[in-house]
Design a protein around this motif. Structure first.
Motif, PDB file in Angstrom:
ATOM      1  N   GLN A 153      40.370  40.218  51.642  1.00  0.00           N
ATOM      2  CA  GLN A 153      40.181  40.854  52.941  1.00  0.00           C
ATOM      3  C   GLN A 153      38.734  41.280  53.142  1.00  0.00           C
ATOM      4  OE1 GLN A 153      43.011  44.039  52.931  1.00  0.00           O
ATOM      5  NE2 GLN A 153      44.732  42.663  52.619  1.00  0.00           N
ATOM      6  N   SER A 154      37.996  41.376  52.051  1.00  0.00           N
ATOM      7  CA  SER A 154      36.593  41.765  52.090  1.00  0.00           C
ATOM      8  C   SER A 154      35.852  40.908  51.069  1.00  0.00           C
ATOM      9  CB  SER A 154      36.463  43.255  51.739  1.00  0.00           C
ATOM     10  OG  SER A 154      35.124  43.627  51.637  1.00  0.00           O
ATOM     11  N   PHE A 155      34.695  40.344  51.508  1.00  0.00           N
ATOM     12  CA  PHE A 155      33.956  39.445  50.629  1.00  0.00           C
ATOM     13  C   PHE A 155      32.476  39.504  50.976  1.00  0.00           C
ATOM     14  CE2 PHE A 155      32.048  35.250  49.857  1.00  0.00           C
ATOM     15  CZ  PHE A 155      32.280  35.143  48.492  1.00  0.00           C
ATOM     16  N   ASP A 156      31.622  39.608  49.944  1.00  0.00           N
ATOM     17  CA  ASP A 156      30.177  39.584  50.162  1.00  0.00           C
ATOM     18  C   ASP A 156      29.512  38.888  48.976  1.00  0.00           C
ATOM     19  OD1 ASP A 156      27.518  39.956  50.856  1.00  0.00           O
ATOM     20  OD2 ASP A 156      27.716  42.104  51.206  1.00  0.00           O
ATOM     21  N   GLN A 176      42.400  44.531  42.133  1.00  0.00           N
ATOM     22  CA  GLN A 176      42.402  44.370  43.586  1.00  0.00           C
ATOM     23  C   GLN A 176      41.003  44.498  44.172  1.00  0.00           C
ATOM     24  OE1 GLN A 176      45.156  47.459  44.614  1.00  0.00           O
ATOM     25  NE2 GLN A 176      46.931  46.122  44.387  1.00  0.00           N
ATOM     26  N   VAL A 177      40.212  45.429  43.659  1.00  0.00           N
ATOM     27  CA  VAL A 177      38.863  45.682  44.175  1.00  0.00           C
ATOM     28  C   VAL A 177      37.870  45.475  43.041  1.00  0.00           C
ATOM     29  CG1 VAL A 177      37.329  47.401  45.200  1.00  0.00           C
ATOM     30  CG2 VAL A 177      39.746  47.334  45.866  1.00  0.00           C
ATOM     31  N   PHE A 178      36.885  44.609  43.290  1.00  0.00           N
ATOM     32  CA  PHE A 178      35.877  44.304  42.271  1.00  0.00           C
ATOM     33  C   PHE A 178      34.508  44.288  42.929  1.00  0.00           C
ATOM     34  CE2 PHE A 178      33.812  41.002  39.438  1.00  0.00           C
ATOM     35  CZ  PHE A 178      33.588  41.890  38.404  1.00  0.00           C
ATOM     36  N   ASP A 179      33.629  45.190  42.483  1.00  0.00           N
ATOM     37  CA  ASP A 179      32.294  45.323  43.065  1.00  0.00           C
ATOM     38  C   ASP A 179      31.259  45.342  41.945  1.00  0.00           C
ATOM     39  OD1 ASP A 179      29.970  45.991  44.434  1.00  0.00           O
ATOM     40  OD2 ASP A 179      30.920  47.563  45.621  1.00  0.00           O
ATOM     41  N   ILE A 180      30.416  44.300  41.930  1.00  0.00           N
ATOM     42  CA  ILE A 180      29.317  44.238  40.964  1.00  0.00           C
ATOM     43  C   ILE A 180      27.982  44.048  41.690  1.00  0.00           C
ATOM     44  CG2 ILE A 180      30.652  43.501  38.962  1.00  0.00           C
ATOM     45  CD1 ILE A 180      29.734  40.612  39.597  1.00  0.00           C
ATOM     46  N   ALA A 181      27.935  44.448  42.953  1.00  0.00           N
ATOM     47  CA  ALA A 181      26.717  44.295  43.757  1.00  0.00           C
ATOM     48  C   ALA A 181      25.554  45.041  43.121  1.00  0.00           C
ATOM     49  CB  ALA A 181      26.954  44.828  45.171  1.00  0.00           C
ATOM     50  N   GLY A 182      24.348  44.516  43.336  1.00  0.00           N
ATOM     51  CA  GLY A 182      23.150  45.227  42.918  1.00  0.00           C
ATOM     52  C   GLY A 182      22.923  45.272  41.419  1.00  0.00           C
ATOM     53  N   ASN A 183      23.257  44.212  40.727  1.00  0.00           N
ATOM     54  CA  ASN A 183      22.972  44.099  39.296  1.00  0.00           C
ATOM     55  C   ASN A 183      22.063  42.888  39.089  1.00  0.00           C
ATOM     56  OD1 ASN A 183      24.523  46.133  37.554  1.00  0.00           O
ATOM     57  ND2 ASN A 183      26.077  45.498  39.033  1.00  0.00           N
ATOM     58  N   SER A 228      45.521  38.879  42.791  1.00  0.00           N
ATOM     59  CA  SER A 228      45.726  40.145  43.500  1.00  0.00           C
ATOM     60  C   SER A 228      44.446  40.672  44.149  1.00  0.00           C
ATOM     61  CB  SER A 228      46.279  41.195  42.529  1.00  0.00           C
ATOM     62  OG  SER A 228      45.396  41.346  41.436  1.00  0.00           O
ATOM     63  N   LEU A 229      43.329  40.006  43.935  1.00  0.00           N
ATOM     64  CA  LEU A 229      42.032  40.452  44.437  1.00  0.00           C
ATOM     65  C   LEU A 229      42.007  40.477  45.965  1.00  0.00           C
ATOM     66  CD1 LEU A 229      39.473  41.268  42.886  1.00  0.00           C
ATOM     67  CD2 LEU A 229      38.664  38.942  43.160  1.00  0.00           C
ATOM     68  N   LEU A 272      39.119  30.821  44.747  1.00  0.00           N
ATOM     69  CA  LEU A 272      39.161  32.254  45.037  1.00  0.00           C
ATOM     70  C   LEU A 272      40.436  32.573  45.814  1.00  0.00           C
ATOM     71  CD1 LEU A 272      35.426  32.953  45.892  1.00  0.00           C
ATOM     72  CD2 LEU A 272      36.685  33.761  43.911  1.00  0.00           C
ATOM     73  N   PRO A 273      41.020  33.752  45.579  1.00  0.00           N
ATOM     74  CA  PRO A 273      42.318  34.069  46.186  1.00  0.00           C
ATOM     75  C   PRO A 273      42.294  34.047  47.714  1.00  0.00           C
ATOM     76  CG  PRO A 273      41.693  35.719  44.541  1.00  0.00           C
ATOM     77  CD  PRO A 273      40.524  34.824  44.723  1.00  0.00           C
TER      78      PRO A 273
END
Length: 164
Positions: A111-114, A65-72, A87-88, A106-107
């Motif tokens: 509700q949140s996207f960056d 549901q929540v996937f965050d790979i920011a700042g890599n 389900s993302l 993309l699904p």
């Protein structure tokens, strides 16, 4: 924590949340074939030193549901398999070096996207146009929000009757 990510953690059926943000994890991610259905709902690998292209095996995390790979330091195109994770609800891929277009699949439930601070280009998919421009800029200078020919039919209105 530093060193390579133990990728077998991603597919263990007993792990629901994996929060490894702000560490010194290095290297690329290789999704092993799951031995059982992964039950991972939250994956936060933000602000590490992970790199390489993002693996196509990501689609095996079907309940994420929540996937965050920011700042890599991920680079290259986003895999189409990201659309298989229906389900993302939250996706943060900002501050990487992704290139090419955003996947069109993309699904819709996001509700949140960056995706800011990448090198992405192309037409922003219609279902992502609900997010503010700050989700795409700065840096993604070649994005456009053009109306595609298949979207024109949705805008077409009935012509008014002419009065003689």
């Amino acid at each position: 924590m530093d060193g390579p990510l133990l990728t077998s953690l991603l597919t263990l059926p007993t792990i629901e949340e994996l929060l490894l943000q702000n560490n010194a994890l290095v290297g690329n991610i290789d999704f092993p074939a799951p031995s059982a259905t992964p039950n991972l709902h939250v994956l936060d690998l933000s602000h590490n030193q992970l790199d390489g292209s993002f693996p196509d095996g990501f689609g095996s995390l079907t309940v994420l549901q929540v996937f965050d790979i920011a700042g890599n330091d991920f680079c290259g195109p986003l895999p189409m398999s990201i659309g298989q994770v229906s389900s993302l609800t939250s996706l943060d891929i900002s501050q990487n070096h992704f290139t090419g277009p955003l996947p069109k699949n993309l699904p819709d439930g996001l509700q949140s996207f960056d995706a800011s601070l990448n090198d992405l280009s192309g037409v922003v998919p219609e279902n992502l146009r609900q997010f503010p421009l700050s989700s795409f800029y700065p840096v993604n200078l070649d994005f456009n929000f053009q109306i595609l020919p298949q979207d024109l039919a949705k805008l077409h209105t009935k012509p008014e009757k002419q009065v003689a």
